[in-house]
Design an enzyme around this catalytic site. Structure first.
Site, short mmCIF file in Angstrom:
data_model
loop_
_atom_site.label_atom_id
_atom_site.label_comp_id
_atom_site.label_asym_id
_atom_site.label_seq_id
_atom_site.Cartn_x
_atom_site.Cartn_y
_atom_site.Cartn_z
CB ILE A 13 -9.04 -11.26 4.95
CG1 ILE A 13 -10.01 -12.01 5.84
CG2 ILE A 13 -7.64 -11.88 5.07
CD1 ILE A 13 -10.13 -13.48 5.51
N PRO A 14 -7.52 -7.85 4.95
CG PRO A 14 -6.87 -6.04 6.27
CD PRO A 14 -7.84 -7.19 6.21
CG HIS A 15 -4.25 -10.12 1.38
ND1 HIS A 15 -5.62 -10.16 1.55
CD2 HIS A 15 -4.02 -10.45 0.10
CE1 HIS A 15 -6.20 -10.51 0.41
NE2 HIS A 15 -5.24 -10.69 -0.49
CB ALA A 16 0.12 -5.95 0.47
#
Length: 142
Positions: free
Chosen positions: A60-63
């Site tokens: 679950i990539p996020h920034a």
């Protein structure tokens, strides 16, 4: 918040960076994030490690919101071939679910909803078996 346009199935990716970029591009194309958000997602993994691989086969990539999140958004990518992110317990990754949120409160709420969804039995297998984005949407709405 997933739509046909933010779902891509059996995407080829040579490594984790390509997998994250593929998911991030869907957020950008949908108008949920600025292009710099993708770099923010990659930077988070480089700096903090593969903590985004939250369960076997799922990343679950996020920034951070200030790195280009415009509105709440999700994208979902299944990979043609799984890739390693460097998480010995949960690699290789088959499913990448990227998200963005415009503020910290929404960010945390989004994570909670994702955890509930991914906690359902057989969800990863069902995502991998999906033939079309409509199959994924039907699963989410069912």
């Amino acid at each position: 918040m997933l739509t046909r346009e933010t779902i891509a199935l059996r995407v080829p990716a040579a490594d984790w960076e390509e997998a994250v970029r593929a998911a991030g591009q869907l957020l950008v194309a949908a108008g949920a994030a600025e292009p710099r958000y993708i770099e923010g997602m990659l930077r988070m993994v480089r700096e903090l490690g593969p903590y985004i691989v939250i369960m076997p086969g799922v990343a679950i990539p996020h920034a951070r919101p200030e790195e280009g999140a415009l509105r709440e958004g999700f994208s979902l990518v299944t990979l043609a071939q799984p890739v390693a992110f460097g998480n010995p317990d949960n690699d290789p990754v088959h499913v990448v679910i990227a998200f963005c949120a415009p503020d910290a409160g929404t960010h945390l709420e989004t994570l909670r909803h994702l955890a509930e969804f991914l906690g359902q039995p057989e969800v990863v297998a069902r995502l991998l078996a999906a033939e079309t984005p409509d199959d994924v949407l039907a699963m989410l709405n069912g």
